[in-house]
Design a protein around this motif. Structure first.
Motif, PDB file in Angstrom:
ATOM      1  N   SER A 137       0.827  -1.210   0.000  1.00  0.00           N
ATOM      2  CA  SER A 137       0.000   0.000   0.000  1.00  0.00           C
ATOM      3  C   SER A 137       0.860   1.257   0.000  1.00  0.00           C
ATOM      4  CB  SER A 137      -0.980  -0.003   1.174  1.00  0.00           C
ATOM      5  OG  SER A 137      -0.294   0.019   2.402  1.00  0.00           O
ATOM      6  N   ASN A 138       1.960   1.233   0.729  1.00  0.00           N
ATOM      7  CA  ASN A 138       2.814   2.417   0.765  1.00  0.00           C
ATOM      8  C   ASN A 138       3.646   2.565  -0.505  1.00  0.00           C
ATOM      9  OD1 ASN A 138       2.383   3.978   3.305  1.00  0.00           O
ATOM     10  ND2 ASN A 138       2.529   1.898   4.082  1.00  0.00           N
ATOM     11  N   LYS A 139       3.979   1.464  -1.137  1.00  0.00           N
ATOM     12  CA  LYS A 139       4.663   1.534  -2.434  1.00  0.00           C
ATOM     13  C   LYS A 139       3.764   2.251  -3.431  1.00  0.00           C
ATOM     14  CE  LYS A 139       7.073  -1.490  -5.764  1.00  0.00           C
ATOM     15  NZ  LYS A 139       6.806  -0.801  -6.992  1.00  0.00           N
ATOM     16  N   GLU A 140       2.497   1.850  -3.467  1.00  0.00           N
ATOM     17  CA  GLU A 140       1.534   2.480  -4.369  1.00  0.00           C
ATOM     18  C   GLU A 140       1.378   3.973  -4.055  1.00  0.00           C
ATOM     19  OE1 GLU A 140      -3.187   1.962  -5.108  1.00  0.00           O
ATOM     20  OE2 GLU A 140      -2.016   0.114  -5.141  1.00  0.00           O
ATOM     21  N   LEU A 141       1.247   4.294  -2.780  1.00  0.00           N
ATOM     22  CA  LEU A 141       1.110   5.690  -2.354  1.00  0.00           C
ATOM     23  C   LEU A 141       2.323   6.517  -2.774  1.00  0.00           C
ATOM     24  CD1 LEU A 141      -0.274   7.932  -0.573  1.00  0.00           C
ATOM     25  CD2 LEU A 141       1.148   7.050   1.306  1.00  0.00           C
ATOM     26  N   LEU A 142       3.511   6.028  -2.462  1.00  0.00           N
ATOM     27  CA  LEU A 142       4.730   6.786  -2.744  1.00  0.00           C
ATOM     28  C   LEU A 142       4.964   6.942  -4.240  1.00  0.00           C
ATOM     29  CD1 LEU A 142       6.955   5.234   0.043  1.00  0.00           C
ATOM     30  CD2 LEU A 142       6.003   7.551   0.003  1.00  0.00           C
ATOM     31  N   GLU A 143       4.661   5.902  -5.000  1.00  0.00           N
ATOM     32  CA  GLU A 143       4.812   6.005  -6.452  1.00  0.00           C
ATOM     33  C   GLU A 143       3.850   7.037  -7.033  1.00  0.00           C
ATOM     34  OE1 GLU A 143       6.651   1.609  -7.490  1.00  0.00           O
ATOM     35  OE2 GLU A 143       4.484   1.907  -7.708  1.00  0.00           O
ATOM     36  N   ALA A 144       2.658   7.157  -6.445  1.00  0.00           N
ATOM     37  CA  ALA A 144       1.695   8.163  -6.891  1.00  0.00           C
ATOM     38  C   ALA A 144       2.229   9.577  -6.677  1.00  0.00           C
ATOM     39  CB  ALA A 144       0.362   7.979  -6.157  1.00  0.00           C
ATOM     40  N   PHE A 145       3.147   9.739  -5.727  1.00  0.00           N
ATOM     41  CA  PHE A 145       3.761  11.039  -5.471  1.00  0.00           C
ATOM     42  C   PHE A 145       5.096  11.192  -6.204  1.00  0.00           C
ATOM     43  CE2 PHE A 145       0.536  11.257  -2.317  1.00  0.00           C
ATOM     44  CZ  PHE A 145       0.325  12.618  -2.103  1.00  0.00           C
ATOM     45  N   GLY A 146       5.397  10.269  -7.104  1.00  0.00           N
ATOM     46  CA  GLY A 146       6.570  10.399  -7.962  1.00  0.00           C
ATOM     47  C   GLY A 146       7.853   9.793  -7.438  1.00  0.00           C
ATOM     48  N   TYR A 147       7.787   9.070  -6.336  1.00  0.00           N
ATOM     49  CA  TYR A 147       8.981   8.439  -5.795  1.00  0.00           C
ATOM     50  C   TYR A 147       9.230   7.093  -6.474  1.00  0.00           C
ATOM     51  CZ  TYR A 147       8.667  11.922  -2.105  1.00  0.00           C
ATOM     52  OH  TYR A 147       8.608  13.103  -1.422  1.00  0.00           O
ATOM     53  N   GLN A 148      10.495   6.743  -6.592  1.00  0.00           N
ATOM     54  CA  GLN A 148      10.861   5.384  -7.003  1.00  0.00           C
ATOM     55  C   GLN A 148      10.941   4.572  -5.720  1.00  0.00           C
ATOM     56  OE1 GLN A 148      14.505   4.986  -9.304  1.00  0.00           O
ATOM     57  NE2 GLN A 148      14.765   2.913  -8.535  1.00  0.00           N
ATOM     58  N   VAL A 149      10.255   3.443  -5.663  1.00  0.00           N
ATOM     59  CA  VAL A 149      10.169   2.672  -4.423  1.00  0.00           C
ATOM     60  C   VAL A 149      10.782   1.288  -4.606  1.00  0.00           C
ATOM     61  CG1 VAL A 149       8.632   1.780  -2.636  1.00  0.00           C
ATOM     62  CG2 VAL A 149       8.077   3.922  -3.804  1.00  0.00           C
ATOM     63  N   GLU A 150      11.676   0.953  -3.699  1.00  0.00           N
ATOM     64  CA  GLU A 150      12.259  -0.383  -3.603  1.00  0.00           C
ATOM     65  C   GLU A 150      11.731  -0.999  -2.315  1.00  0.00           C
ATOM     66  OE1 GLU A 150      14.253  -1.831  -5.842  1.00  0.00           O
ATOM     67  OE2 GLU A 150      14.368  -0.075  -7.145  1.00  0.00           O
ATOM     68  N   CYS A 151      11.667  -2.323  -2.259  1.00  0.00           N
ATOM     69  CA  CYS A 151      11.081  -2.998  -1.100  1.00  0.00           C
ATOM     70  C   CYS A 151      11.966  -4.136  -0.607  1.00  0.00           C
ATOM     71  CB  CYS A 151       9.718  -3.575  -1.467  1.00  0.00           C
ATOM     72  SG  CYS A 151       8.581  -2.382  -2.175  1.00  0.00           S
ATOM     73  N   ALA A 152      11.916  -4.359   0.702  1.00  0.00           N
ATOM     74  CA  ALA A 152      12.553  -5.509   1.333  1.00  0.00           C
ATOM     75  C   ALA A 152      11.676  -5.900   2.512  1.00  0.00           C
ATOM     76  CB  ALA A 152      13.968  -5.180   1.782  1.00  0.00           C
ATOM     77  N   TYR A 153      11.723  -7.196   2.861  1.00  0.00           N
ATOM     78  CA  TYR A 153      10.802  -7.705   3.866  1.00  0.00           C
ATOM     79  C   TYR A 153      11.483  -8.168   5.152  1.00  0.00           C
ATOM     80  CZ  TYR A 153       7.900  -7.290  -0.201  1.00  0.00           C
ATOM     81  OH  TYR A 153       7.252  -6.779  -1.304  1.00  0.00           O
ATOM     82  N   ASP A 154      12.777  -7.904   5.289  1.00  0.00           N
ATOM     83  CA  ASP A 154      13.502  -8.177   6.535  1.00  0.00           C
ATOM     84  C   ASP A 154      14.761  -7.313   6.537  1.00  0.00           C
ATOM     85  OD1 ASP A 154      15.954  -9.785   5.581  1.00  0.00           O
ATOM     86  OD2 ASP A 154      14.279 -10.912   4.702  1.00  0.00           O
ATOM     87  N   GLY A 155      15.376  -7.220   7.697  1.00  0.00           N
ATOM     88  CA  GLY A 155      16.535  -6.353   7.849  1.00  0.00           C
ATOM     89  C   GLY A 155      17.725  -6.737   7.000  1.00  0.00           C
ATOM     90  N   THR A 156      18.017  -8.016   6.911  1.00  0.00           N
ATOM     91  CA  THR A 156      19.192  -8.468   6.154  1.00  0.00           C
ATOM     92  C   THR A 156      19.059  -8.128   4.677  1.00  0.00           C
ATOM     93  OG1 THR A 156      19.551 -10.256   7.732  1.00  0.00           O
ATOM     94  CG2 THR A 156      20.617 -10.465   5.581  1.00  0.00           C
ATOM     95  N   SER A 157      17.921  -8.481   4.082  1.00  0.00           N
ATOM     96  CA  SER A 157      17.747  -8.157   2.664  1.00  0.00           C
ATOM     97  C   SER A 157      17.598  -6.655   2.467  1.00  0.00           C
ATOM     98  CB  SER A 157      16.557  -8.913   2.061  1.00  0.00           C
ATOM     99  OG  SER A 157      15.356  -8.564   2.702  1.00  0.00           O
ATOM    100  N   GLY A 158      17.066  -5.970   3.467  1.00  0.00           N
ATOM    101  CA  GLY A 158      16.956  -4.509   3.390  1.00  0.00           C
ATOM    102  C   GLY A 158      18.313  -3.837   3.339  1.00  0.00           C
ATOM    103  N   LEU A 159      19.251  -4.308   4.159  1.00  0.00           N
ATOM    104  CA  LEU A 159      20.607  -3.741   4.126  1.00  0.00           C
ATOM    105  C   LEU A 159      21.286  -4.012   2.792  1.00  0.00           C
ATOM    106  CD1 LEU A 159      21.921  -4.539   7.703  1.00  0.00           C
ATOM    107  CD2 LEU A 159      21.709  -2.265   6.671  1.00  0.00           C
ATOM    108  N   THR A 160      21.110  -5.216   2.281  1.00  0.00           N
ATOM    109  CA  THR A 160      21.679  -5.555   0.979  1.00  0.00           C
ATOM    110  C   THR A 160      21.104  -4.652  -0.101  1.00  0.00           C
ATOM    111  OG1 THR A 160      22.004  -7.844   1.648  1.00  0.00           O
ATOM    112  CG2 THR A 160      21.953  -7.410  -0.717  1.00  0.00           C
ATOM    113  N   LYS A 161      19.778  -4.481  -0.086  1.00  0.00           N
ATOM    114  CA  LYS A 161      19.103  -3.640  -1.074  1.00  0.00           C
ATOM    115  C   LYS A 161      19.550  -2.184  -0.938  1.00  0.00           C
ATOM    116  CE  LYS A 161      15.668  -4.643  -3.232  1.00  0.00           C
ATOM    117  NZ  LYS A 161      15.327  -5.084  -4.584  1.00  0.00           N
ATOM    118  N   ALA A 162      19.721  -1.720   0.287  1.00  0.00           N
ATOM    119  CA  ALA A 162      20.169  -0.335   0.503  1.00  0.00           C
ATOM    120  C   ALA A 162      21.548  -0.111  -0.113  1.00  0.00           C
ATOM    121  CB  ALA A 162      20.184  -0.016   1.995  1.00  0.00           C
ATOM    122  N   LYS A 163      22.435  -1.068   0.040  1.00  0.00           N
ATOM    123  CA  LYS A 163      23.777  -0.944  -0.540  1.00  0.00           C
ATOM    124  C   LYS A 163      23.724  -0.966  -2.063  1.00  0.00           C
ATOM    125  CE  LYS A 163      25.969  -2.899   3.528  1.00  0.00           C
ATOM    126  NZ  LYS A 163      26.608  -4.082   4.122  1.00  0.00           N
TER     127      LYS A 163
END
Length: 129
Positions: free
Chosen positions: A17-43
């Motif tokens: 839901s927040n990906k959809e919201l943020l994209e509607a405001f022009g943001y590029q949104v990436e997603c991760a579902y746990d801390g480990t994959s989130g850190l990898t994705k952030a890098k």
């Protein structure tokens, strides 16, 4: 060029839901579902902002992820906003506050959060007018 926001949360409905919201405001949104994959994705993507849950695989995972983001040289300037229900879920006596050493984030918001407020806080953190 649009700003990149990484949403790290184990609640897939919240992420969607927040990906959809943020994209509607022009943001590029990436997603991760746990801390480990989130850190990898952030890098990988070097987001402008990380919207981070606290309670994921374990109750304080988001706190650790926030500290690891700050400790990583290539992510040290990345803005982090915690969005969590930990205060009510764990019946904490007071709201959490950002702290440079213990909780190095720009803002902490309690879930559930109103979408308009989420956008306002993100824009404030990113300096969008």
């Amino acid at each position: 060029m649009s700003r990149v926001i990484l949403v790290i949360d184990d609640d897939r409905d919240f992420v969607a839901s927040n990906k959809e919201l943020l994209e509607a405001f022009g943001y590029q949104v990436e997603c991760a579902y746990d801390g480990t994959s989130g850190l990898t994705k952030a890098k990988e993507v070097r987001p402008d902002l990380v919207v981070l849950d606290v309670m994921m695989a374990y109750d304080t995972e988001g706190f650790q992820v926030a500290r690891e983001i700050r400790a990583c040289p290539e992510l040290a300037d990345t803005k982090v906003m915690l969005v969590s229900g930990i205060v009510s879920e764990k019946e904490l006596p007071s709201p959490l506050e950002p702290d440079p050493a213990w909780l190095p984030v720009e803002r902490i918001l309690d879930k559930p959060i109103d979408p308009d407020r989420l956008i306002r806080e993100i824009e404030r953190i990113l300096g969008v007018s």
